[in-house]
Write a protein that holds these residues in place. Sequence first.
Motif, PDB file in Angstrom:
ATOM      1  N   VAL A 108       0.842  -1.207   0.000  1.00 12.37           N
ATOM      2  CA  VAL A 108       0.000   0.000   0.000  1.00 12.37           C
ATOM      3  C   VAL A 108       0.872   1.251   0.000  1.00 12.37           C
ATOM      4  O   VAL A 108       0.601   2.217  -0.736  1.00 12.37           O
ATOM      5  CB  VAL A 108      -0.952  -0.015   1.207  1.00 12.37           C
ATOM      6  CG1 VAL A 108      -1.638   1.345   1.376  1.00 12.37           C
ATOM      7  CG2 VAL A 108      -1.991  -1.115   1.046  1.00 12.37           C
ATOM      8  N   ASP A 109       1.940   1.265   0.800  1.00 12.98           N
ATOM      9  CA  ASP A 109       2.841   2.434   0.838  1.00 12.98           C
ATOM     10  C   ASP A 109       3.450   2.689  -0.536  1.00 12.98           C
ATOM     11  O   ASP A 109       3.555   3.848  -0.966  1.00 12.98           O
ATOM     12  CB  ASP A 109       3.954   2.203   1.867  1.00 12.98           C
ATOM     13  CG  ASP A 109       3.456   2.292   3.305  1.00 12.98           C
ATOM     14  OD1 ASP A 109       2.367   2.857   3.506  1.00 12.98           O
ATOM     15  OD2 ASP A 109       4.148   1.774   4.202  1.00 12.98           O
ATOM     16  N   ALA A 110       3.862   1.620  -1.218  1.00 11.68           N
ATOM     17  CA  ALA A 110       4.469   1.785  -2.542  1.00 11.68           C
ATOM     18  C   ALA A 110       3.443   2.286  -3.558  1.00 11.68           C
ATOM     19  O   ALA A 110       3.742   3.154  -4.390  1.00 11.68           O
ATOM     20  CB  ALA A 110       5.073   0.458  -3.006  1.00 11.68           C
ATOM     21  N   LEU A 111       2.220   1.775  -3.491  1.00 15.24           N
ATOM     22  CA  LEU A 111       1.194   2.177  -4.446  1.00 15.24           C
ATOM     23  C   LEU A 111       0.747   3.621  -4.234  1.00 15.24           C
ATOM     24  O   LEU A 111       0.324   4.296  -5.180  1.00 15.24           O
ATOM     25  CB  LEU A 111      -0.008   1.233  -4.346  1.00 15.24           C
ATOM     26  CG  LEU A 111       0.235  -0.200  -4.826  1.00 15.24           C
ATOM     27  CD1 LEU A 111      -0.945  -1.091  -4.477  1.00 15.24           C
ATOM     28  CD2 LEU A 111       0.487  -0.230  -6.336  1.00 15.24           C
ATOM     29  N   LEU A 112       0.836   4.118  -3.010  1.00 13.90           N
ATOM     30  CA  LEU A 112       0.469   5.513  -2.736  1.00 13.90           C
ATOM     31  C   LEU A 112       1.362   6.491  -3.495  1.00 13.90           C
ATOM     32  O   LEU A 112       0.962   7.641  -3.738  1.00 13.90           O
ATOM     33  CB  LEU A 112       0.549   5.801  -1.234  1.00 13.90           C
ATOM     34  CG  LEU A 112      -0.675   5.436  -0.391  1.00 13.90           C
ATOM     35  CD1 LEU A 112      -0.365   5.609   1.084  1.00 13.90           C
ATOM     36  CD2 LEU A 112      -1.878   6.301  -0.791  1.00 13.90           C
ATOM     37  N   GLN A 113       2.554   6.032  -3.878  1.00 15.16           N
ATOM     38  CA  GLN A 113       3.481   6.906  -4.597  1.00 15.16           C
ATOM     39  C   GLN A 113       3.165   6.978  -6.091  1.00 15.16           C
ATOM     40  O   GLN A 113       3.734   7.809  -6.800  1.00 15.16           O
ATOM     41  CB  GLN A 113       4.925   6.408  -4.411  1.00 15.16           C
ATOM     42  CG  GLN A 113       5.331   6.189  -2.957  1.00 15.16           C
ATOM     43  CD  GLN A 113       5.062   7.414  -2.094  1.00 15.16           C
ATOM     44  OE1 GLN A 113       5.431   8.541  -2.463  1.00 15.16           O
ATOM     45  NE2 GLN A 113       4.437   7.206  -0.951  1.00 15.16           N
ATOM     46  N   GLU A 114       2.260   6.106  -6.562  1.00 15.20           N
ATOM     47  CA  GLU A 114       1.900   6.112  -7.975  1.00 15.20           C
ATOM     48  C   GLU A 114       0.988   7.296  -8.275  1.00 15.20           C
ATOM     49  O   GLU A 114       0.031   7.546  -7.532  1.00 15.20           O
ATOM     50  CB  GLU A 114       1.192   4.809  -8.356  1.00 15.20           C
ATOM     51  CG  GLU A 114       2.036   3.560  -8.217  1.00 15.20           C
ATOM     52  CD  GLU A 114       3.148   3.510  -9.256  1.00 15.20           C
ATOM     53  OE1 GLU A 114       2.965   4.066 -10.357  1.00 15.20           O
ATOM     54  OE2 GLU A 114       4.200   2.905  -8.960  1.00 15.20           O
ATOM     55  N   PRO A 115       1.243   8.045  -9.364  1.00 16.02           N
ATOM     56  CA  PRO A 115       0.374   9.189  -9.695  1.00 16.02           C
ATOM     57  C   PRO A 115      -1.095   8.787  -9.843  1.00 16.02           C
ATOM     58  O   PRO A 115      -1.989   9.540  -9.454  1.00 16.02           O
ATOM     59  CB  PRO A 115       0.951   9.684 -11.029  1.00 16.02           C
ATOM     60  CG  PRO A 115       2.380   9.240 -11.015  1.00 16.02           C
ATOM     61  CD  PRO A 115       2.388   7.937 -10.288  1.00 16.02           C
ATOM     62  N   GLY A 116      -1.345   7.598 -10.382  1.00 19.68           N
ATOM     63  CA  GLY A 116      -2.728   7.166 -10.574  1.00 19.68           C
ATOM     64  C   GLY A 116      -3.483   6.947  -9.284  1.00 19.68           C
ATOM     65  O   GLY A 116      -4.720   6.903  -9.289  1.00 19.68           O
ATOM     66  N   LEU A 176      -6.694   1.045  -1.576  1.00 24.17           N
ATOM     67  CA  LEU A 176      -5.539   0.268  -2.037  1.00 24.17           C
ATOM     68  C   LEU A 176      -5.455  -1.072  -1.310  1.00 24.17           C
ATOM     69  O   LEU A 176      -5.085  -2.087  -1.909  1.00 24.17           O
ATOM     70  CB  LEU A 176      -4.250   1.071  -1.847  1.00 24.17           C
ATOM     71  CG  LEU A 176      -4.053   2.213  -2.835  1.00 24.17           C
ATOM     72  CD1 LEU A 176      -2.877   3.094  -2.402  1.00 24.17           C
ATOM     73  CD2 LEU A 176      -3.820   1.687  -4.247  1.00 24.17           C
ATOM     74  N   LEU A 177      -5.806  -1.087  -0.023  1.00 24.08           N
ATOM     75  CA  LEU A 177      -5.842  -2.362   0.696  1.00 24.08           C
ATOM     76  C   LEU A 177      -6.906  -3.269   0.082  1.00 24.08           C
ATOM     77  O   LEU A 177      -6.666  -4.471  -0.121  1.00 24.08           O
ATOM     78  CB  LEU A 177      -6.133  -2.134   2.176  1.00 24.08           C
ATOM     79  CG  LEU A 177      -6.324  -3.402   3.016  1.00 24.08           C
ATOM     80  CD1 LEU A 177      -5.081  -4.284   2.981  1.00 24.08           C
ATOM     81  CD2 LEU A 177      -6.703  -3.051   4.457  1.00 24.08           C
ATOM     82  N   ARG A 178      -8.061  -2.707  -0.227  1.00 24.22           N
ATOM     83  CA  ARG A 178      -9.111  -3.515  -0.863  1.00 24.22           C
ATOM     84  C   ARG A 178      -8.621  -4.086  -2.191  1.00 24.22           C
ATOM     85  O   ARG A 178      -8.850  -5.260  -2.499  1.00 24.22           O
ATOM     86  CB  ARG A 178     -10.372  -2.672  -1.080  1.00 24.22           C
ATOM     87  CG  ARG A 178     -11.576  -3.499  -1.567  1.00 24.22           C
ATOM     88  CD  ARG A 178     -12.681  -2.618  -2.109  1.00 24.22           C
ATOM     89  NE  ARG A 178     -12.309  -2.028  -3.383  1.00 24.22           N
ATOM     90  CZ  ARG A 178     -12.432  -2.630  -4.553  1.00 24.22           C
ATOM     91  NH1 ARG A 178     -12.902  -3.870  -4.624  1.00 24.22           N
ATOM     92  NH2 ARG A 178     -12.083  -2.019  -5.680  1.00 24.22           N
ATOM     93  N   LEU A 179      -7.926  -3.273  -2.985  1.00 26.34           N
ATOM     94  CA  LEU A 179      -7.414  -3.736  -4.271  1.00 26.34           C
ATOM     95  C   LEU A 179      -6.361  -4.831  -4.092  1.00 26.34           C
ATOM     96  O   LEU A 179      -6.284  -5.765  -4.884  1.00 26.34           O
ATOM     97  CB  LEU A 179      -6.847  -2.565  -5.064  1.00 26.34           C
ATOM     98  CG  LEU A 179      -7.885  -1.583  -5.620  1.00 26.34           C
ATOM     99  CD1 LEU A 179      -7.198  -0.354  -6.208  1.00 26.34           C
ATOM    100  CD2 LEU A 179      -8.762  -2.255  -6.669  1.00 26.34           C
ATOM    101  N   CYS A 180      -5.546  -4.716  -3.056  1.00 23.04           N
ATOM    102  CA  CYS A 180      -4.575  -5.782  -2.761  1.00 23.04           C
ATOM    103  C   CYS A 180      -5.292  -7.093  -2.469  1.00 23.04           C
ATOM    104  O   CYS A 180      -4.878  -8.169  -2.933  1.00 23.04           O
ATOM    105  CB  CYS A 180      -3.697  -5.384  -1.573  1.00 23.04           C
ATOM    106  SG  CYS A 180      -2.471  -4.109  -1.915  1.00 23.04           S
TER     107      CYS A 180
END
Length: 425
Positions: free
Chosen positions: A172-180, A197-201
């Motif tokens: 989740v921390d890594a995905l938060l850095q994605e512009p999208g 993001l947790l739900r998507l994981c």
Amino acid sequence: MDDVWSIFGDPPPTSPVGTAGCAPAPAVPATAASSKRNALAPFADANGDQVVVPPRLTAAADVNTADALCVWPEHPPRVVGPIAVRQIPGSGRGFVAARDISPGQVLIWEQPFVPWPSAEREPLSLLQSVLRRSAVERRVALAALSRLHPMELRSVSAFDRPRLEEEHCVCVDALLQEPGAADLGGGLGDEGRRAELLRLCLVCRWNAFASGLFLHQSIFNHAPSRRANADKAALRAGGTLTSVVRATRHIAQGQEVLICYAQPAELIPAACSRHLDHFDFTSEAERHSEWDAPPRSASEAGAAEADELTLTLEAGAREAVRRAARAGPGGGVDEAACAAALRELVRELGERHLAVARVRRELLAAIRLQLEESGAPPSAPSLLALLESALELWRTQRALLGPLHPNCAESLHEVGASIGGLLAR
């Protein structure tokens, strides 16, 4: 086609097109290259009636696709069979038979909605590939993923939520850095984005298979091998890795269509439980007195200790077979060492234990590889080892999966091939 059902052969060119029903029996070709694909077709069912699979990968003319595609009508699969989405008590959504279904009938042929972008099979890489799409493509993908389980985090048990948050924290921390990721969260800021993001994981973890993340195939619910009535197999079509679900038994109208998420089918209950934990399932695989007895040296121990010992014994035997597969003359199979590893496992677990069946599968693969790589005529000991292991594996598979399952067909082909090789010597 190159999926496991190809062992049954293709329908002849004169077969009617446009139906997902059973085709007429294919003629057995004379060429050796294609003999494997047709050696076992047709089969007979329990009543002695002829059954030939697979049919062509085309949709049935009488299928009401609206009932099957109601969740993602804008993303239809390549082929859909006579199935319909229904609410299943205790399981949520599931597919049921819209009419009586015959063994071998195509139920879904689909390509991954999001394929794995690399060899890594973790949510991070898959979700990064989604968030890095163009704005329009990203919105379309996220809208489709919003209808996959879990659709809301509140459906996740309060007991499991802290553990799942900890497991996926780095992702989740890594995905938060994605512009999208800025588009997520419904305007609730970082907290809302983290929750989505947790739900998507969890969507990826609980719905993705080896080929990628599927939409419609995610609706099929799981059942242990002994209760599953359909089989999911990979199929490479035109350079694209797709997946086909076919019935393996007769399915009556209104009956739920179930696949087994734990593969190979002969996993022991302890290994099955570990595998299904990935999909957030509680293993329903019950011990069977003939297959799953604890090892003799753990007969007085508790169930957990017996399971651990069984897993250790199985792992040791599989490793011994792998070593013996390259220890024979010229780097071939050392049949004596393989036989010794199997005898030791049988002594501990019994001839019909599932762990023994899985080691036999390992031995079959090793012998096949040796025969393919050497190019030389197989030795009599290799053929006898192939015959014995294939026959014993088939007996277990038949009881687990039913006589029309493609795994049974593959093992029977090995039986026939080894007998043919022995007779030709």
